[in-house]
Design an enzyme around this catalytic site. Structure first.
Site, PDB file in Angstrom:
ATOM      1  N   ASP A  30       0.972  -1.042   0.304  1.00 20.60           N
ATOM      2  CA  ASP A  30       0.563   0.094  -0.266  1.00 20.60           C
ATOM      3  C   ASP A  30       1.072   1.648   0.180  1.00 20.60           C
ATOM      4  O   ASP A  30       1.644   0.731   0.312  1.00 20.60           O
ATOM      5  CB  ASP A  30      -1.381  -0.142   1.072  1.00 20.60           C
ATOM      6  CG  ASP A  30      -1.745   0.964   0.968  1.00 20.60           C
ATOM      7  OD1 ASP A  30      -3.745   0.088   0.655  1.00 20.60           O
ATOM      8  OD2 ASP A  30      -2.090   2.040   0.926  1.00 20.60           O
ATOM      9  N   GLU A 155     -18.878  -7.136   2.725  1.00 23.85           N
ATOM     10  CA  GLU A 155     -17.408  -6.685   3.835  1.00 23.85           C
ATOM     11  C   GLU A 155     -18.601  -7.126   5.109  1.00 23.85           C
ATOM     12  O   GLU A 155     -19.344  -7.989   5.041  1.00 23.85           O
ATOM     13  CB  GLU A 155     -17.902  -5.051   4.412  1.00 23.85           C
ATOM     14  CG  GLU A 155     -16.838  -4.862   3.565  1.00 23.85           C
ATOM     15  CD  GLU A 155     -17.193  -3.158   3.291  1.00 23.85           C
ATOM     16  OE1 GLU A 155     -17.945  -2.260   4.345  1.00 23.85           O
ATOM     17  OE2 GLU A 155     -16.662  -2.481   2.168  1.00 23.85           O
ATOM     18  N   ALA A 255     -36.778  -5.003   3.476  1.00 24.63           N
ATOM     19  CA  ALA A 255     -36.896  -3.686   3.756  1.00 24.63           C
ATOM     20  C   ALA A 255     -36.677  -3.039   4.624  1.00 24.63           C
ATOM     21  O   ALA A 255     -36.134  -3.540   5.675  1.00 24.63           O
ATOM     22  CB  ALA A 255     -38.159  -2.869   3.753  1.00 24.63           C
ATOM     23  N   GLY A 260     -26.387   1.313   1.424  1.00 27.31           N
ATOM     24  CA  GLY A 260     -25.290   2.160   1.230  1.00 27.31           C
ATOM     25  C   GLY A 260     -23.906   1.673   0.569  1.00 27.31           C
ATOM     26  O   GLY A 260     -23.995   0.489  -0.051  1.00 27.31           O
ATOM     27  N   CYS A 263     -19.527   0.344  -2.740  1.00 29.82           N
ATOM     28  CA  CYS A 263     -19.758  -0.589  -3.776  1.00 29.82           C
ATOM     29  C   CYS A 263     -21.424  -0.191  -4.537  1.00 29.82           C
ATOM     30  O   CYS A 263     -21.417   0.137  -5.019  1.00 29.82           O
ATOM     31  CB  CYS A 263     -20.504  -2.254  -3.642  1.00 29.82           C
ATOM     32  SG  CYS A 263     -18.564  -2.774  -3.228  1.00 29.82           S
TER      33      CYS A 263
END
Ligand SMILES: NC(=O)c1ccc[n+]([C@@H]2O[C@H](COP(=O)([O-])OP(=O)(O)OC[C@H]3O[C@@H](n4cnc5c(N)ncnc54)[C@H](O)[C@@H]3O)[C@@H](O)[C@H]2O)c1
Length: 432
Positions: A30, A155, A255, A260, A263
């Protein structure tokens, strides 16, 4: 095999750790120096259940290394995974591919023998072609193969998803690259037999089409929930009744708030842009984006309605703020727009999330992070159950809140409206 993961975020770190656990030598690279230093000390930059144990085990075994030296890591590896971010460009729908192309340029400087270069990042159709062009400016095509291998991990369930994937998608026309990848994934596909080889462009599109379809399922049931609220029907019955049909399936059919995360919002937008580039009107995906934007506003309107537009000195507590449980990821979480709106009203906002305090709210006056549910809820006027972490699933609100006439807005339909009514708690769910 010798692997290099470029980009040590959710995807690069989880895949790198899992590949090392399967017996490969992996270098996770990184450009963020502090991230790499922390990883070397066993400090993990993300919240992902089970990742710490696996990481420490393989780091100690010397199969897993961390580095900021891209050139060195590339030259030591045979298989290179590009796992950098592909966010939405400012003022547009299209994916910002600058991180991917920068990495491709770096790779082109360090190829001395044959390497398989793989995009695990979610990239628009034809990005593989572009990467190939960039690298072939410096290196003969004999020495590399660019493959698309999109990642489908979720995730919060990332390790399980990686080790037991529904499918491994490999996009390449090169039989040599295909052989390499098949043997890399062999320990995983042995268990599932779901190795799917297609064209590079095909693999790129499978990822976007999958995410857009899942976003569509969420938006669909969310709109049906709106109808349920007007017709006195419980949307949970609709989800069950629909989801029991195997052609439909019950996942992503609950529901709740606007979808969010890192992705769905960006990938649906990027897919619209890909459609535009190839003169194709993806009207369903456009409607989904619009529907989801409306849902963010609707959640705020619902809170206004619940407090009768009277925010004066009200204490409002959010339980959970991440976009879903078991992650610390706040990207495009619906709590952000809700809390920012409420912060402008004359009320006090508290929040508790098991993944800790959030930078998104640090500079907001009257928004306070609490370290436990009990203190966060005490004396609140309204509890907003935003994220369905396990520890929120069987709370005794009367004992926690200790105040008369408090209300609950359960954005995940975790509790029974009947039981709440019997306990004299003013309870609001979604679509019920
Ligand atoms: N997060 C998910 O659940 C998920 C799932 C599937 C696919 N994806 C896709 O995978 C990609 C990565 O997502 P993420 O969530 O892991 O991103 P992230 O932002 O968490 O991590 C990306 C990392 O890449 C590093 N980086 C950027 N440029 C670099 C360079 N030149 N050299 C070395 N490192 C560099 C950044 O410092 C960062 O640590 C995206 O395209 C995303 O759409 C994400």
């Amino acid at each position: 095999m010798k692997l290099c993961m470029i980009g040590t975020g959710y995807v690069g770190l989880v895949s790198g750790v899992c590949f090392s656990d399967l017996g490969n030598d992996v270098i996770c690279v990184d450009k963020d120096l502090s991230k790499i230093e922390n990883l070397k000390n066993g400090i993990i930059p993300i919240y992902e259940p089970g990742l710490d144990e696996l990481l420490i085990k393989n780091y100690k075994n010397n199969r897993l290394k961390f580095s900021t030296n891209l050139k060195d890591s590339i030259s030591k590896s045979d298989i290179i995974f590009i796992c950098v971010g592909t966010p939405t460009k400012k003022n547009g729908n299209n994916a910002d591919l600058s991180q991917v192309f920068n990495v491709a340029k770096e790779i082109s400087k360090s190829i001395k023998k044959f390497k398989v270069i793989i995009t695990k990042s979610t990239v628009p159709v034809t990005t593989g072609d572009e990467i190939e062009k960039i690298i072939s400016k410096k290196v003969s095509k004999k020495f590399f193969s660019v493959v698309s291998n999109p990642e489908f991990l979720r995730e919060g369930d990332a390790i399980r998803d990686f080790i037991y994937p529904d499918r491994v998608v490999i996009g390449t026309d090169s039989s040599k690259a295909n052989r390499v990848l098949k043997s890399l994934y062999l320990p995983i596909i042995k268990k599932t037999s779901r190795y799917f080889k297609t064209s590079r462009r095909g693999a790129e599109l499978i990822k976007y089409a999958s995410n857009a379809f899942l976003a569509t399922k969420i938006s669909f049931i969310n709109e049906i929930a709106n109808l349920c609220e007007k017709t006195g029907i419980d949307v949970k019955d609709i989800s069950f009744g629909m989801g029991s049909d195997q052609r439909i399936g019950d996942r992503f059919l609950r529901a709740g708030p606007a979808y969010g995360g890192s992705c769905f919002p960006k990938d649906t937008r990027a897919l619209i842009d890909i459609g535009k580039k190839f003169n194709t009107n993806l009207s369903i995906v456009k409607s989904v984006i619009l529907s989801n934007d409306n849902r963010r506003l609707l959640s705020i309107k619902k809170v206004i309605q619940i407090v009768n537009n009277n925010f004066n000195n009200k204490i409002i507590t959010f339980l959970g703020v991440t976009f879903k449980p078991n992650t610390d990821d706040m990207r495009e979480a619906s709590s952000i727009s809700m809390i920012k709106y409420l912060n402008k009203k004359k009320c006090k906002i508290r929040y508790y999330d098991p993944s800790g305090e959030k930078v998104e709210f640090k500079n907001l006056k009257n928004v306070t992070y609490y370290e436990d549910v009990r203190n966060a809820c005490l004396n609140s006027d309204l509890i907003i159950l935003h994220t369905e972490w396990n520890e929120f699933k069987s709370l005794n609100f009367k004992k926690l809140v200790k105040k008369r006439n408090f209300k609950i807005y359960d954005m995940r339909n975790l509790y029974s409206p009947d039981k709440m009514r019997k306990s004299n708690i003013k309870y609001f769910g979604i679509g019920r």
